[in-house]
Design a protein around this motif. Structure first.
Motif, mmCIF file in Angstrom:
data_model
loop_
_atom_site.group_PDB
_atom_site.id
_atom_site.type_symbol
_atom_site.label_atom_id
_atom_site.label_comp_id
_atom_site.label_asym_id
_atom_site.label_seq_id
_atom_site.Cartn_x
_atom_site.Cartn_y
_atom_site.Cartn_z
ATOM 1 N N ARG A 288 0.833 -1.201 0.000
ATOM 2 C CA ARG A 288 0.000 0.000 0.000
ATOM 3 C C ARG A 288 0.872 1.257 0.000
ATOM 4 O O ARG A 288 0.594 2.219 -0.729
ATOM 5 C CB ARG A 288 -0.938 -0.014 1.218
ATOM 6 C CG ARG A 288 -1.880 1.195 1.309
ATOM 7 C CD ARG A 288 -2.891 1.227 0.181
ATOM 8 N NE ARG A 288 -3.749 0.062 0.172
ATOM 9 C CZ ARG A 288 -4.864 -0.049 0.890
ATOM 10 N NH1 ARG A 288 -5.248 0.933 1.679
ATOM 11 N NH2 ARG A 288 -5.594 -1.146 0.823
ATOM 12 N N LEU A 289 1.929 1.247 0.788
ATOM 13 C CA LEU A 289 2.847 2.397 0.805
ATOM 14 C C LEU A 289 3.494 2.587 -0.565
ATOM 15 O O LEU A 289 3.629 3.717 -1.050
ATOM 16 C CB LEU A 289 3.932 2.196 1.862
ATOM 17 C CG LEU A 289 3.553 2.465 3.311
ATOM 18 C CD1 LEU A 289 4.724 2.130 4.226
ATOM 19 C CD2 LEU A 289 3.140 3.914 3.508
ATOM 20 N N GLU A 290 3.894 1.487 -1.174
ATOM 21 C CA GLU A 290 4.519 1.557 -2.485
ATOM 22 C C GLU A 290 3.549 2.126 -3.511
ATOM 23 O O GLU A 290 3.918 2.985 -4.336
ATOM 24 C CB GLU A 290 4.979 0.164 -2.913
ATOM 25 C CG GLU A 290 5.706 0.132 -4.250
ATOM 26 C CD GLU A 290 6.085 -1.282 -4.647
ATOM 27 O OE1 GLU A 290 7.239 -1.481 -5.055
ATOM 28 O OE2 GLU A 290 5.216 -2.177 -4.541
ATOM 29 N N ALA A 291 2.294 1.702 -3.461
ATOM 30 C CA ALA A 291 1.284 2.202 -4.396
ATOM 31 C C ALA A 291 1.008 3.679 -4.162
ATOM 32 O O ALA A 291 0.828 4.454 -5.110
ATOM 33 C CB ALA A 291 0.000 1.387 -4.258
ATOM 34 N N MET A 292 0.964 4.083 -2.885
ATOM 35 C CA MET A 292 0.785 5.507 -2.562
ATOM 36 C C MET A 292 1.901 6.345 -3.166
ATOM 37 O O MET A 292 1.664 7.406 -3.763
ATOM 38 C CB MET A 292 0.774 5.713 -1.042
ATOM 39 C CG MET A 292 -0.493 5.310 -0.345
ATOM 40 S SD MET A 292 -0.326 5.628 1.440
ATOM 41 C CE MET A 292 -1.935 5.144 2.016
ATOM 42 N N ALA A 293 3.136 5.867 -2.998
ATOM 43 C CA ALA A 293 4.287 6.603 -3.527
ATOM 44 C C ALA A 293 4.212 6.712 -5.045
ATOM 45 O O ALA A 293 4.542 7.755 -5.626
ATOM 46 C CB ALA A 293 5.584 5.915 -3.098
ATOM 47 N N MET A 294 3.764 5.643 -5.708
ATOM 48 C CA MET A 294 3.641 5.666 -7.162
ATOM 49 C C MET A 294 2.553 6.643 -7.599
ATOM 50 O O MET A 294 2.705 7.362 -8.586
ATOM 51 C CB MET A 294 3.326 4.266 -7.684
ATOM 52 C CG MET A 294 4.481 3.296 -7.567
ATOM 53 S SD MET A 294 4.052 1.668 -8.234
ATOM 54 C CE MET A 294 5.565 0.753 -7.870
ATOM 55 N N VAL B 48 1.236 12.018 -10.025
ATOM 56 C CA VAL B 48 0.620 13.348 -9.964
ATOM 57 C C VAL B 48 1.688 14.430 -10.106
ATOM 58 O O VAL B 48 1.516 15.413 -10.840
ATOM 59 C CB VAL B 48 -0.162 13.513 -8.651
ATOM 60 C CG1 VAL B 48 -0.669 14.953 -8.513
ATOM 61 C CG2 VAL B 48 -1.332 12.538 -8.605
ATOM 62 N N GLU B 49 2.803 14.264 -9.408
ATOM 63 C CA GLU B 49 3.873 15.266 -9.453
ATOM 64 C C GLU B 49 4.507 15.350 -10.835
ATOM 65 O O GLU B 49 4.870 16.436 -11.295
ATOM 66 C CB GLU B 49 4.937 14.949 -8.410
ATOM 67 C CG GLU B 49 4.452 15.150 -6.976
ATOM 68 C CD GLU B 49 5.469 14.712 -5.934
ATOM 69 O OE1 GLU B 49 6.437 14.012 -6.323
ATOM 70 O OE2 GLU B 49 5.310 15.065 -4.759
ATOM 71 N N GLU B 50 4.657 14.205 -11.513
ATOM 72 C CA GLU B 50 5.293 14.192 -12.821
ATOM 73 C C GLU B 50 4.320 14.514 -13.958
ATOM 74 O O GLU B 50 4.736 14.850 -15.055
ATOM 75 C CB GLU B 50 5.936 12.824 -13.082
ATOM 76 C CG GLU B 50 7.064 12.466 -12.136
ATOM 77 C CD GLU B 50 8.206 13.460 -12.214
ATOM 78 O OE1 GLU B 50 8.608 13.825 -13.335
ATOM 79 O OE2 GLU B 50 8.686 13.890 -11.146
ATOM 80 N N GLY B 51 3.026 14.399 -13.690
ATOM 81 C CA GLY B 51 2.027 14.763 -14.690
ATOM 82 C C GLY B 51 1.522 13.637 -15.558
ATOM 83 O O GLY B 51 0.575 13.810 -16.319
ATOM 84 N N SER B 52 2.138 12.449 -15.449
ATOM 85 C CA SER B 52 1.673 11.304 -16.233
ATOM 86 C C SER B 52 2.240 10.021 -15.638
ATOM 87 O O SER B 52 3.253 10.044 -14.931
ATOM 88 C CB SER B 52 2.099 11.423 -17.704
ATOM 89 O OG SER B 52 3.494 11.226 -17.838
ATOM 90 N N LEU B 53 1.582 8.908 -15.963
ATOM 91 C CA LEU B 53 2.049 7.615 -15.483
ATOM 92 C C LEU B 53 3.385 7.251 -16.131
ATOM 93 O O LEU B 53 4.271 6.696 -15.471
ATOM 94 C CB LEU B 53 1.004 6.534 -15.791
ATOM 95 C CG LEU B 53 -0.363 6.692 -15.103
ATOM 96 C CD1 LEU B 53 -1.299 5.583 -15.562
ATOM 97 C CD2 LEU B 53 -0.233 6.674 -13.589
ATOM 98 N N VAL C 259 -4.493 12.046 -2.274
ATOM 99 C CA VAL C 259 -3.080 12.342 -2.517
ATOM 100 C C VAL C 259 -2.517 13.238 -1.419
ATOM 101 O O VAL C 259 -1.383 13.040 -0.960
ATOM 102 C CB VAL C 259 -2.901 12.981 -3.909
ATOM 103 C CG1 VAL C 259 -1.516 13.615 -4.046
ATOM 104 C CG2 VAL C 259 -3.095 11.937 -4.995
ATOM 105 N N ALA C 260 -3.298 14.226 -0.972
ATOM 106 C CA ALA C 260 -2.828 15.098 0.109
ATOM 107 C C ALA C 260 -2.533 14.285 1.365
ATOM 108 O O ALA C 260 -1.510 14.492 2.042
ATOM 109 C CB ALA C 260 -3.865 16.177 0.399
ATOM 110 N N SER C 261 -3.409 13.347 1.674
ATOM 111 C CA SER C 261 -3.199 12.516 2.856
ATOM 112 C C SER C 261 -2.071 11.513 2.650
ATOM 113 O O SER C 261 -1.312 11.224 3.568
ATOM 114 C CB SER C 261 -4.497 11.767 3.200
ATOM 115 O OG SER C 261 -5.493 12.671 3.610
ATOM 116 N N ALA C 262 -1.950 10.991 1.421
ATOM 117 C CA ALA C 262 -0.868 10.041 1.125
ATOM 118 C C ALA C 262 0.489 10.698 1.323
ATOM 119 O O ALA C 262 1.426 10.085 1.842
ATOM 120 C CB ALA C 262 -1.007 9.517 -0.298
#
Length: 335
Positions: free
Chosen positions: A32-38, A43-48, A95-98
């Motif tokens: 779950r942590l790994e998925a949150m980080a991804m 979001v930060e990079e703008g695309s998957l 995302v804010a909470s993640a």
């Protein structure tokens, strides 16, 4: 393990997403942590795809992790399109909470690694490219020699990175500070100077007023902090700008200085960029009486109730050395 806070994401009775908070005494599942980080990286990079490149994993792996995360929380977090990636309302809140969760986990790991009891671990420093080369690298080299358990990651960028989003511990900023949330320590000032070669001035004529730059051969260093070319009236202290048409437009101060030495045109850079060329007589200051106020140079970091010792040691070490490095700048030299 000390009690921490996890943000649990669940839909409420109306079907809308909400964030609830509760203490826990167990580890968050690593997947779950790994998925949150991804998700946060996407979001930060703008695309998957951009996030996958940054994380050095296949796009299919990242996509599957994000899809699994949406399934686990029971709501859509992202709206994907061919042009951009958008968050749903629920995704914005998640995302804010993640980010908060990941920051808490990171802090707990740093505590466990002893960063609050001994000067060790990775220190991330952000600095403008030229400032790093001319002033900061030698200070970092001396610091690393004194603290063998500290590692430094130097982020060189001429834009002001967000300390939280970029996970930066401390940054060097040139110019007026706008973020009041940052703790700032002033280490010096740098003039914004106009320079030219003796050959240029003999060939094209001396510059007596800033308006003389109109139609004059100019080399423009394309930098937000140095554009447009601003000057100050000695009589009224008013600031005014001069529009120049570049004969040469460059993206680094080194290129601007080298071209100025070659007599291509007058240029405008920070004082320390051109100090050696001035001392060696290859360039000379022009229009000094019209210079704007020198730009302040600060070390900035986030305000924290507890500061890792690696950061405290670097501040104590670097501040006096940077003040010494910058001590000869910021004022017009006599003669």
């Amino acid at each position: 393990m000390p009690e921490a806070i996890i943000h649990c994401f669940k839909p409420n009775k109306s079907g809308k997403a909400r964030i609830s908070y509760f203490p826990f005494l167990w580890m968050i599942h690593l997947d779950r942590l790994e998925a949150m980080a991804m998700l946060v990286s996407s979001v930060e990079e703008g695309s998957l795809s951009a996030a996958a490149r940054k994380l050095r994993i296949p796009v299919a792996t990242l996509t599957r992790k994000v899809n699994d995360l949406e399934t686990a929380v029971g709501t859509k977090l992202l709206v994907r399109s061919t042009r951009k990636l958008q968050l749903t309302d629920a995704g914005t809140e998640y995302v804010a909470s993640a980010k908060q969760i990941l920051e808490q986990v990171d802090e707990q790991e740093r505590r466990a690694a002893g960063e609050f009891t001994a000067p060790r671990g990775e220190l991330v420093i952000s600095t403008p490219v030229q400032v790093a080369r001319l002033r900061v690298l030698k200070v970092i080299d001396q610091f690393l020699a004194q603290y063998p358990e500290i590692r430094v990651r130097l982020v060189q960028s001429d834009r002001n990175v967000d300390l939280i989003d970029a996970h930066v511990d401390i940054a060097i900023r040139i110019g007026r500070l706008r973020d009041s949330a940052l703790v700032a320590t002033r280490v010096g000032t740098l003039r914004v100077v106009t320079v030219g070669s003796k050959d240029l001035l003999e060939r094209c004529g001396a510059l007596r007023m800033p308006k003389d730059l109109r139609g004059y051969p100019c080399i423009v260093f394309d930098s937000p902090s140095l554009s447009p070319w601003c000057f100050r009236s000695p009589a009224t202290q008013d600031i005014f700008t001069i529009e120049v048409v570049p004969r040469l437009l460059v993206s680094s101060p080194d290129a601007a200085v080298d071209a100025a030495i070659d007599g291509i045109g007058a240029t405008r850079v920070l004082e320390h960029d051109v100090a050696d060329a001035i001392d060696e007589g290859r360039l000379q200051f022009i229009l000094q009486e019209f210079e704007v106020e020198p730009m302040p140079v600060h070390l900035v970091h986030l305000s924290r109730s507890m500061m890792p010792l690696k950061l405290r040691r670097f501040i104590d070490f670097a501040v006096p050395k940077l003040r010494e490095e910058l001590g000869n700048f910021g004022r017009i030299r006599a003669g």
